[in-house]
Write an enzyme that holds these catalytic residues in place. Structure first.
Site, mmCIF file in Angstrom:
data_model
loop_
_atom_site.group_PDB
_atom_site.id
_atom_site.type_symbol
_atom_site.label_atom_id
_atom_site.label_comp_id
_atom_site.label_asym_id
_atom_site.label_seq_id
_atom_site.Cartn_x
_atom_site.Cartn_y
_atom_site.Cartn_z
ATOM 1 N N GLU A 247 0.843 -1.203 0.000
ATOM 2 C CA GLU A 247 0.000 0.000 0.000
ATOM 3 C C GLU A 247 0.877 1.251 0.000
ATOM 4 O OE1 GLU A 247 -2.899 1.172 -0.295
ATOM 5 O OE2 GLU A 247 -4.407 -0.362 0.117
ATOM 6 N N ASP B 98 -10.028 1.098 -4.266
ATOM 7 C CA ASP B 98 -9.012 1.097 -3.215
ATOM 8 C C ASP B 98 -8.186 2.385 -3.342
ATOM 9 O OD1 ASP B 98 -7.058 0.302 -1.275
ATOM 10 O OD2 ASP B 98 -7.368 -1.795 -1.770
ATOM 11 N N ASN C 74 -10.205 4.856 1.908
ATOM 12 C CA ASN C 74 -9.188 4.690 0.879
ATOM 13 C C ASN C 74 -9.298 5.827 -0.128
ATOM 14 O OD1 ASN C 74 -7.441 2.313 1.018
ATOM 15 N ND2 ASN C 74 -9.330 1.116 1.077
#
Length: 318
Positions: free
Chosen positions: A15, A214, A153
């Protein structure tokens, strides 16, 4: 389209990628692997920085106009480190119970504040929130921007600094809000794009589901690039929310997009393998790797913003 692998590390849950132009290096975190990473895409050389808890996101930091290390959002608070791999010092706690909630997606706004969205790990969620950490004028202050989410997100800002974007991933909805950066004031949320949810009978590896939004990036024309988790694709949306491009990924679960490289036109994508079915991982051996699209995108991305820390003071050493 063809994709290249960046670096040598395989992550459980990659991430928060960002490009440091001055170093020509890509940075990201492995949430489940409890590490920060950086790589030189030209050579593949990769460095891993083990951390004491899950890092949701990180960003470069600056004090009095000079680089002063890093700011990281770990499960139990916001931390500063004076240099890569350096000692961590907690500068703020976020107002939630880290037994049930953790830091997730985040980055710095153009004014030097660090924004962190959280993930509520309890069944049903609903207690996650977006926080803003401001240390420009003294000790870090935490402001709660909104709550009632499950997994925040897709944070990003428009090039004119008048719109803020985000997504609560389980709702399959990307939101936009008017934003006054000087006052850090937000207007009500509006839908930028609503995606169809998965059916109750859908199974990984089958057709009929396009994924959920996301992590994201914004380019210099204001287009919003979003990784579609379980959708095996990255989308480019216009500032009005129209889908401009859909780019297939060689993994089922891309997690976040970053636009960087020498001209800002290389698309980097972090990916996940944590909790994925064994047959899916067998079909998608690049799951957990950082990927770079071989063909440059047409429009460069916005540069990474730094955390402005007035004092760079060490607090609560770990």
């Amino acid at each position: 389209m063809a994709w290249n692998v960046v670096g040598s590390e395989v992550c459980e849950l990659g991430e928060s990628p960002f490009w440091q132009a001055g170093e020509q290096r890509l940075y990201w975190v492995d949430i489940a692997g409890r590490a920060a990473l950086r790589a030189d895409p030209a050579t593949g050389a990769t460095e891993r920085w083990p951390l004491p808890a899950e890092p949701g996101c990180m960003a470069p930091a600056r004090t009095a106009g000079q680089a002063s290390g890093w700011v990281l959002a770990l499960r139990d608070g916001i931390y500063r480190a004076p240099h890569w791999g350096g000692a961590l010092h907690r500068i703020a706690r976020l107002p939630y119970d880290p037994a049930h909630e953790r830091a997730n997606d985040g980055k710095c706004d153009p004014f030097g504040r660090f924004w962190v969205g959280t993930r509520d790990e309890r069944p049903g969620g609903g207690h996650a929130a977006m926080y803003c950490i401001d240390a420009r004028h003294g000790p870090a202050q935490v402001q709660t921007l909104w709550g009632g989410a499950s997994t925040l997100n897709g944070l990003g800002w428009s090039p004119d600094q008048r719109t803020l974007y985000s997504a609560d991933t389980p709702t399959h909805r990307i939101e936009a809000r008017d934003w006054d950066g000087e006052r850090n004031a937000l207007g009500p949320a509006r839908t930028l794009h609503q995606f169809a949810p998965k059916s109750v009978n859908w199974q990984p590896g089958t057709a009929g589901y396009g994924g959920r939004p996301d992590g994201a990036a914004v380019d210099v024309q204001g287009n919003y690039w979003c990784a579609m988790y379980e959708g095996a694709r990255v989308l480019q949306l216009s500032p009005a929310g129209a889908v401009l491009q859909s780019i297939a990924t060689p993994v089922a679960c891309p997690t976040m997009v970053c636009l960087g490289g020498p001209e800002g036109r290389t698309m980097f994508v972090t990916t996940a393998r944590q909790g994925r079915p064994e047959d899916e991982l067998a079909r998608t051996p690049l799951a957990g790797r950082v990927l770079a699209l071989a063909q440059p995108v047409d429009v460069p991305g916005l540069p990474v913003q730094a955390f402005e820390d007035a004092a760079a003071a060490a607090q609560e050493p770990v």
